[in-house]
Design a protein around this motif. Structure first.
Motif, PDB file in Angstrom:
ATOM      1  N   PRO A 107       0.881  -1.175   0.065  1.00 44.05           N
ATOM      2  CA  PRO A 107      -0.095  -0.018   0.065  1.00 44.05           C
ATOM      3  C   PRO A 107       0.887   1.231  -0.093  1.00 44.05           C
ATOM      4  CG  PRO A 107       0.065  -0.780   2.161  1.00 44.05           C
ATOM      5  CD  PRO A 107       1.073  -1.997   1.378  1.00 44.05           C
ATOM      6  N   ASP A 108       0.400   2.254  -0.699  1.00 44.74           N
ATOM      7  CA  ASP A 108       0.860   3.629  -0.342  1.00 44.74           C
ATOM      8  C   ASP A 108       0.113   4.534   0.396  1.00 44.74           C
ATOM      9  OD1 ASP A 108      -1.224   4.470  -2.156  1.00 44.74           O
ATOM     10  OD2 ASP A 108       0.251   4.827  -3.736  1.00 44.74           O
ATOM     11  N   CYS A 109      -0.765   3.768   1.200  1.00 42.57           N
ATOM     12  CA  CYS A 109      -1.781   4.653   1.949  1.00 42.57           C
ATOM     13  C   CYS A 109      -2.525   3.601   2.609  1.00 42.57           C
ATOM     14  CB  CYS A 109      -2.866   5.471   0.695  1.00 42.57           C
ATOM     15  SG  CYS A 109      -4.575   5.674   1.552  1.00 42.57           S
ATOM     16  N   VAL A 110      -2.963   4.146   3.979  1.00 40.84           N
ATOM     17  CA  VAL A 110      -3.653   3.650   4.859  1.00 40.84           C
ATOM     18  C   VAL A 110      -4.962   4.777   5.563  1.00 40.84           C
ATOM     19  CG1 VAL A 110      -4.151   2.363   7.133  1.00 40.84           C
ATOM     20  CG2 VAL A 110      -2.097   1.758   5.997  1.00 40.84           C
ATOM     21  N   TYR A 111      -6.122   4.150   5.217  1.00 40.02           N
ATOM     22  CA  TYR A 111      -7.112   5.220   5.677  1.00 40.02           C
ATOM     23  C   TYR A 111      -7.841   4.355   7.193  1.00 40.02           C
ATOM     24  CZ  TYR A 111     -11.555   8.141   5.600  1.00 40.02           C
ATOM     25  OH  TYR A 111     -12.342   8.948   5.914  1.00 40.02           O
ATOM     26  N   LEU A 112      -7.682   5.134   8.039  1.00 33.37           N
ATOM     27  CA  LEU A 112      -8.299   4.630   9.381  1.00 33.37           C
ATOM     28  C   LEU A 112      -9.713   5.180   9.595  1.00 33.37           C
ATOM     29  CD1 LEU A 112      -5.419   4.969  11.786  1.00 33.37           C
ATOM     30  CD2 LEU A 112      -5.900   3.104  10.204  1.00 33.37           C
ATOM     31  N   VAL A 137       4.268   5.529   3.717  1.00 32.55           N
ATOM     32  CA  VAL A 137       2.932   5.182   3.416  1.00 32.55           C
ATOM     33  C   VAL A 137       1.985   6.126   4.051  1.00 32.55           C
ATOM     34  CG1 VAL A 137       1.431   3.182   3.886  1.00 32.55           C
ATOM     35  CG2 VAL A 137       3.731   2.697   3.359  1.00 32.55           C
ATOM     36  N   LYS A 138       1.284   6.916   3.453  1.00 30.15           N
ATOM     37  CA  LYS A 138       0.387   7.930   3.961  1.00 30.15           C
ATOM     38  C   LYS A 138      -0.516   7.449   5.109  1.00 30.15           C
ATOM     39  CE  LYS A 138       2.569  10.843   1.291  1.00 30.15           C
ATOM     40  NZ  LYS A 138       3.878  11.893   1.724  1.00 30.15           N
ATOM     41  N   LEU A 139      -0.851   8.279   5.892  1.00 36.20           N
ATOM     42  CA  LEU A 139      -1.893   7.816   6.941  1.00 36.20           C
ATOM     43  C   LEU A 139      -2.889   8.918   6.774  1.00 36.20           C
ATOM     44  CD1 LEU A 139      -2.872   6.047   9.080  1.00 36.20           C
ATOM     45  CD2 LEU A 139      -1.676   7.608  10.581  1.00 36.20           C
ATOM     46  N   ILE A 140      -4.149   8.334   6.395  1.00 38.21           N
ATOM     47  CA  ILE A 140      -5.240   9.400   6.177  1.00 38.21           C
ATOM     48  C   ILE A 140      -6.545   8.954   7.115  1.00 38.21           C
ATOM     49  CG2 ILE A 140      -7.290  10.460   4.702  1.00 38.21           C
ATOM     50  CD1 ILE A 140      -5.056   9.724   2.572  1.00 38.21           C
ATOM     51  N   THR A 141      -7.036  10.113   7.904  1.00 39.37           N
ATOM     52  CA  THR A 141      -8.143   9.607   8.831  1.00 39.37           C
ATOM     53  C   THR A 141      -9.269  10.916   8.817  1.00 39.37           C
ATOM     54  OG1 THR A 141      -7.403  11.040  10.794  1.00 39.37           O
ATOM     55  CG2 THR A 141      -6.312   9.033  10.482  1.00 39.37           C
ATOM     56  N   PRO A 142     -10.513  10.394   9.114  1.00 34.90           N
ATOM     57  CA  PRO A 142     -11.521  11.269   9.141  1.00 34.90           C
ATOM     58  C   PRO A 142     -11.483  12.119  10.279  1.00 34.90           C
ATOM     59  CG  PRO A 142     -12.493   9.102   9.480  1.00 34.90           C
ATOM     60  CD  PRO A 142     -10.810   8.766   9.191  1.00 34.90           C
ATOM     61  N   ASP A 143     -12.450  12.736  10.815  1.00 34.35           N
ATOM     62  CA  ASP A 143     -12.460  13.572  11.996  1.00 34.35           C
ATOM     63  C   ASP A 143     -12.771  12.736  13.389  1.00 34.35           C
ATOM     64  OD1 ASP A 143     -15.162  12.609  11.348  1.00 34.35           O
ATOM     65  OD2 ASP A 143     -16.097  14.361  11.963  1.00 34.35           O
ATOM     66  N   GLY A 144     -12.696  11.413  13.144  1.00 31.90           N
ATOM     67  CA  GLY A 144     -12.809  10.627  14.330  1.00 31.90           C
ATOM     68  C   GLY A 144     -11.481  10.603  14.879  1.00 31.90           C
ATOM     69  N   THR A 178       0.237  12.841   9.669  1.00 35.27           N
ATOM     70  CA  THR A 178      -1.109  12.468   9.404  1.00 35.27           C
ATOM     71  C   THR A 178      -1.911  13.529   8.663  1.00 35.27           C
ATOM     72  OG1 THR A 178      -1.075  10.897  11.137  1.00 35.27           O
ATOM     73  CG2 THR A 178      -3.272  11.514  10.091  1.00 35.27           C
ATOM     74  N   TYR A 179      -2.573  13.045   7.723  1.00 40.41           N
ATOM     75  CA  TYR A 179      -3.627  13.945   7.004  1.00 40.41           C
ATOM     76  C   TYR A 179      -5.120  13.592   7.518  1.00 40.41           C
ATOM     77  CZ  TYR A 179       0.128  14.857   3.633  1.00 40.41           C
ATOM     78  OH  TYR A 179       1.095  15.569   2.801  1.00 40.41           O
ATOM     79  N   LEU A 180      -5.862  14.620   8.143  1.00 45.21           N
ATOM     80  CA  LEU A 180      -7.280  14.396   8.310  1.00 45.21           C
ATOM     81  C   LEU A 180      -8.170  15.269   7.760  1.00 45.21           C
ATOM     82  CD1 LEU A 180      -4.730  15.245  10.943  1.00 45.21           C
ATOM     83  CD2 LEU A 180      -6.360  13.772  12.336  1.00 45.21           C
ATOM     84  N   THR A 181      -9.370  14.699   7.877  1.00 43.55           N
ATOM     85  CA  THR A 181     -10.352  15.694   7.398  1.00 43.55           C
ATOM     86  C   THR A 181     -11.310  15.768   8.291  1.00 43.55           C
ATOM     87  OG1 THR A 181     -11.784  13.563   6.667  1.00 43.55           O
ATOM     88  CG2 THR A 181     -10.411  14.580   4.738  1.00 43.55           C
ATOM     89  N   PHE A 182     -11.923  16.993   8.206  1.00 40.63           N
ATOM     90  CA  PHE A 182     -12.960  17.510   9.336  1.00 40.63           C
ATOM     91  C   PHE A 182     -14.291  18.001   8.693  1.00 40.63           C
ATOM     92  CE2 PHE A 182     -14.511  21.231  11.804  1.00 40.63           C
ATOM     93  CZ  PHE A 182     -14.952  20.481  12.912  1.00 40.63           C
ATOM     94  N   ALA A 183     -15.173  17.507   9.059  1.00 39.93           N
ATOM     95  CA  ALA A 183     -16.545  17.924   8.250  1.00 39.93           C
ATOM     96  C   ALA A 183     -17.022  19.461   8.813  1.00 39.93           C
ATOM     97  CB  ALA A 183     -17.662  16.673   8.719  1.00 39.93           C
ATOM     98  N   GLY A 184     -16.203  20.261   8.612  1.00 38.04           N
ATOM     99  CA  GLY A 184     -16.582  21.567   8.801  1.00 38.04           C
ATOM    100  C   GLY A 184     -15.321  22.535   8.822  1.00 38.04           C
ATOM    101  N   LEU A 185     -15.259  23.659   9.374  1.00 34.17           N
ATOM    102  CA  LEU A 185     -14.095  24.506   9.334  1.00 34.17           C
ATOM    103  C   LEU A 185     -13.443  24.551  10.637  1.00 34.17           C
ATOM    104  CD1 LEU A 185     -15.699  27.851   7.551  1.00 34.17           C
ATOM    105  CD2 LEU A 185     -14.484  25.875   6.592  1.00 34.17           C
TER     106      LEU A 185
END
Length: 421
Positions: A249-254, A279-286, A302-309
């Motif tokens: 993998p070049d990415c793991v999404y948790l 190996v990039k690590l990406i997570t959602p807002d959890g 780590t790269y994270l997404t957040f469902a807002g600002l």
């Protein structure tokens, strides 16, 4: 999975109880007259990894309520904090959420609930509040992102959360069908990733956001190497990541929440697969808003997404949000520990606007959101700097912001907005 329920009517941390009303009465909401004090329940996990985020959210809500004089129209308003977690579990707990739902309904002065933080807990509480014969009772979440609470997603969604036949659940945040997709689009378009392994914590939120990431990743040309649940009770995940390593993998999404042994998961990911620049690590807002996660050396990058600002962006944009953040920092010496704190205030603003339009009963508070003119919070007053309108048909919000963050120097740093498409 169910354990003995523990109901904490007042906050268990020092300082949170000051604005909460005491006692709990049996029966549903009663008719209220001008001058009466109405109660807004606040249902959050106050123990375990989510403790800091929950404390910050309650503190921000208390601060805002003080700023508006503790009133909504002719009604005085108090907050009553409920803990939906247990010390043994260190996270939200099914049985405690079920107990809290009954206690919300039983408190005669309580007319609405702000919460929950976790979508799985909302799945338990929302239908109980909706079925209240003196209601339905309004519930507005600042953080639930599971799509099925308001729209078709899994079998029975969303109708099973409205047994009365009338909707009473709303939220002020974007949902995981957008957030998961944004993470996948960022992985493909910005990072150029080609082979991602998806892991989920086997809970409602985790499975939902993982599914959304997986579906969009495939559309973006990413090879999804699997979507597998991690066992939250495992002492380590070396074997799991060793099995993944052979897939290159070049990415793991948790997809899940940090509370569910996320720290050990991240440590073993780096131990077996390498640092996050490899190996990039990406997570959602959890995984956002957890000091323990931010402080992990293995989480760096780590790269994270957040469902807002993010709080950073809201301060830069000025207005009500910046003033509230400045007041918060002056009182508590630091910014809120979570980006969700101001969304807690936004949810409270929706509830206060509904109370102001109501006759003080649960039914009329709910009706103010889902009937008639509905609820709109003007941009000049909004805690998140944008005009907020709650859909009378679904309970969803009109604003669908998604932020991409990067963990740098133990700080979740705003990287860019992600357009919802």
């Amino acid at each position: 999975m169910f354990k003995s329920a523990k109901f904490v009517a007042m906050a268990v941390v020092a300082g949170l109880a000051a604005s909460a009303c005491s006692g709990s009465a049996s029966g549903g909401a009663e008719e209220s007259s001008s001058g009466d004090t109405l109660v807004v329940g606040v249902d959050l996990p106050l123990q375990g990894a989510s403790k800091d985020a929950s404390e910050a959210t309650v503190n921000a809500m208390k601060l805002y309520l003080d700023q508006v004089g503790g009133k909504a129209g002719k009604y005085k308003v108090q907050l009553k904090v409920y803990d939906d977690s247990t010390a043994a579990k260190g996270a939200w707990d099914d049985a405690t959420c079920a107990k809290n739902a009954q206690d919300h309904v039983a408190n005669a002065k309580e007319v609405a609930v702000m919460g929950t933080y976790n979508s799985g807990c909302a799945q338990i509480i929302a239908p109980v509040l909706n079925a209240d014969p003196k209601g339905p009772m309004l519930m507005v979440s600042h953080a639930n992102t599971y799509p099925g609470l308001t729209k078709s997603w899994d079998p029975g969604d969303p109708e099973k959360y409205s047994p009365s036949g009338k909707r009473s659940y709303a939220r002020v945040i974007a949902t995981d069908d957008y957030q998961g997709a944004a993470g996948a689009q960022f992985a493909a378009k910005d990072l150029g990733l080609k082979r991602c392994m998806v892991l989920n914590d086997n809970q409602t939120y985790g499975k939902g956001v993982s599914k959304a990431f997986e579906d969009e990743a495939k559309k973006q040309g990413i090879t999804v190497l699997g979507n597998q649940a991690w066992d939250v009770k495992q002492p380590n995940y070396a074997a799991l990541f060793t099995s993944i390593k052979s897939k290159k993998p070049d990415c793991v999404y948790l997809g899940g929440i940090f509370d569910n042994n996320g720290g050990q998961l991240v440590k073993d990911k780096v131990k077996v697969l390498g640092d996050n620049d490899k190996v990039k690590l990406i997570t959602p807002d959890g995984f956002t808003g957890y000091p323990e996660f931010d402080g992990l050396a293995q989480a760096e990058g780590t790269y994270l997404t957040f469902a807002g600002l993010s709080t950073e962006v809201l301060r830069e944009e000025g207005g009500t949000a910046a003033k509230l953040l400045d007041a918060y920092k002056k009182k508590y010496g630091e910014d809120p520990a979570t980006n969700y704190a101001l969304y807690g205030v936004e949810a409270l603003q929706v509830i206060l606007a509904a109370i102001e339009k109501s006759d003080g009963t649960r039914k009329s508070v709910r009706d103010a959101v889902f009937e008639g003119e509905g609820i709109t919070i003007p941009a000049a007053e909004s805690a998140v700097g944008k005009e907020i309108t709650i859909s009378k048909e679904t309970g969803d919000v009109n604003v669908l912001d998604i932020s991409v963050l990067e963990l740098k120097g133990k700080t979740e740093t705003y990287l860019k907005p992600w357009p919802v498409s």
